[in-house]
Motif scaffolding. Structure first.
Motif, mmCIF file in Angstrom:
data_model
loop_
_atom_site.group_PDB
_atom_site.id
_atom_site.type_symbol
_atom_site.label_atom_id
_atom_site.label_comp_id
_atom_site.label_asym_id
_atom_site.label_seq_id
_atom_site.Cartn_x
_atom_site.Cartn_y
_atom_site.Cartn_z
ATOM 1 N N THR A 109 4.747 -0.067 4.092
ATOM 2 C CA THR A 109 4.240 0.481 2.830
ATOM 3 C C THR A 109 5.276 0.360 1.708
ATOM 4 O O THR A 109 6.423 -0.038 1.916
ATOM 5 N N SER A 159 2.180 5.090 1.188
ATOM 6 C CA SER A 159 2.471 5.790 2.435
ATOM 7 C C SER A 159 1.619 7.049 2.551
ATOM 8 O O SER A 159 1.191 7.626 1.551
ATOM 9 N N LEU A 160 1.405 7.484 3.795
ATOM 10 C CA LEU A 160 0.552 8.637 4.049
ATOM 11 C C LEU A 160 1.197 9.521 5.118
ATOM 12 O O LEU A 160 1.677 9.023 6.143
ATOM 13 N N ASP A 169 2.896 13.855 10.739
ATOM 14 C CA ASP A 169 2.609 12.571 11.362
ATOM 15 C C ASP A 169 2.485 11.578 10.213
ATOM 16 O O ASP A 169 2.002 11.939 9.126
ATOM 17 N N PHE A 170 2.921 10.337 10.423
ATOM 18 C CA PHE A 170 3.045 9.420 9.291
ATOM 19 C C PHE A 170 2.312 8.102 9.530
ATOM 20 O O PHE A 170 2.192 7.638 10.664
ATOM 21 N N ARG A 171 1.871 7.510 8.407
ATOM 22 C CA ARG A 171 1.319 6.165 8.381
ATOM 23 C C ARG A 171 2.107 5.396 7.315
ATOM 24 O O ARG A 171 1.795 5.455 6.122
ATOM 25 N N VAL A 172 3.184 4.716 7.754
ATOM 26 C CA VAL A 172 4.151 4.186 6.787
ATOM 27 C C VAL A 172 4.583 2.745 7.059
ATOM 28 O O VAL A 172 5.436 2.220 6.334
ATOM 29 N N ASP A 173 4.019 2.093 8.045
ATOM 30 C CA ASP A 173 4.480 0.748 8.372
ATOM 31 C C ASP A 173 4.203 -0.221 7.224
ATOM 32 O O ASP A 173 3.056 -0.395 6.791
ATOM 33 N N SER A 181 0.828 -1.203 0.000
ATOM 34 C CA SER A 181 0.000 0.000 0.000
ATOM 35 C C SER A 181 0.866 1.258 0.000
ATOM 36 O O SER A 181 2.074 1.217 0.244
#
Length: 314
Positions: A104, A83-84, A98-102, A81
């Motif tokens: 990705t 990254s965000l 702030d990140f959502r990257v696990d 998926s």
């Protein structure tokens, strides 16, 4: 044949605040991607080395890069998926993330995926999360080490300390990159975190001693300081501008710096001696162009680097 500059690293969707309504809008981002777009808008053939997901966000990111003329011939179609990043703007226009990257797509590089990445290029730019995030960070660092024999290597640490781990580990990566890079750009915020208690001038001089031809440290509205092998240390002022936000400003600086080197035929391993011989006046002109590009980006929302015609208008 076009002089191709390859840019390796992350392509991230930024969720940025919309105008005062409490909502967010999805905007293409990621420091290396911003640099690639900035190069393309400045009429440099930019090849993006990215791992692009096939999900909704990934398709939007691919379309954004293609729409801006970025070469995706060496991009990887990634099964993971996208990254965000969630962006919060401060009263002075500066950005927090702030990140959502696990797990990705951006971090899963393999050596096979970059085996032909340098074919036909004169320069490779790397930086930010792409070179520090495992497992792919080590792959991109090996690519940069391999590249130095044939092309100009540029590096921007673009520190995101929430994701990059302990300072000592990040600084070790920076020193690894200083040993292979010709051109290094960092912000004073980067250097304050990496080298606490030092000034931008001290960092520029110290990092130059590790091997680069040119080190530039940006100072927001106060311009930038630079240190070159032949030019010595110099300082250039900022450009007064009404700041909307600073998102992508450093990336616009980096792309304009590389574009300036490209226009002056200073990219490629064969031009390394010329790059190291840049005079004080030549370095000053390069930095002035990059400061102007950064100021234009600060004057409008999001990572929106200028085009050649906009820089020409001053």
């Amino acid at each position: 044949m076009d002089s191709v500059v390859a840019v390796a690293g992350e392509v991230i969707t930024d969720l940025v605040p919309a105008d005062g309504d409490g909502l967010f809008r999805a905007a293409p981002g990621g420091s290396p991607a911003n640099v690639a777009v900035g190069l393309a808008r400045l009429d440099v053939h930019a090849r993006m080395l990215a791992r692009l997901s096939g999900d909704v966000l990934g398709r939007r990111l691919r379309a954004h890069l293609e729409r801006n003329g970025v070469d995706l011939s060496h991009a990887v179609a990634a099964p993971e998926s996208s990254s965000l990043a969630i962006v919060a703007l401060q009263p002075d226009g500066s950005a927090e993330y702030d990140f959502r990257v696990d797990g990705t797509a951006d971090w899963q590089w393999t050596d096979d995926e970059v085996a032909t990445a340098l074919d036909g290029v004169v320069a490779l730019h790397v930086g930010s999360l792409g070179v520090t995030t495992p497992p792919g960070g080590a792959v991109l660092r090996r690519l940069a080490a391999r590249a130095m024999a044939a092309v100009t290597v540029s590096f921007d640490p673009n520190v995101r300390h929430l994701l990059m781990g302990p300072r000592e580990e990040v600084l070790a990566v920076v020193h690894e990159m200083l040993a292979v890079a010709d051109v290094v750009k960092a912000s004073d915020e980067d250097t304050a975190w990496l080298e606490p208690g030092t000034t931008p001038e001290e960092v520029a001089a110290s990092w130059l001693s590790h091997g680069p031809a040119l080190v530039v440290v940006t100072r927001g509205g106060d311009g930038a300081v630079a240190a070159g092998v032949a030019s010595g240390e110099l300082s250039r002022p900022g450009v007064p501008v009404q700041v909307v936000d600073t998102v992508g400003a450093g990336d616009s600086f980096m792309s304009a710096l590389l574009a300036g080197l490209s226009r002056r035929d200073l990219l490629g391993a064969a031009r390394r001696d010329a790059l190291r011989s840049l005079s004080r006046e030549e370095v000053g002109a390069l930095v002035d162009e990059a400061v102007a590009a950064s100021a234009i980006t600060c004057s409008r929302p999001g990572a929106d680097p200028p085009r050649t015609s906009e820089l020409a208008r001053g």
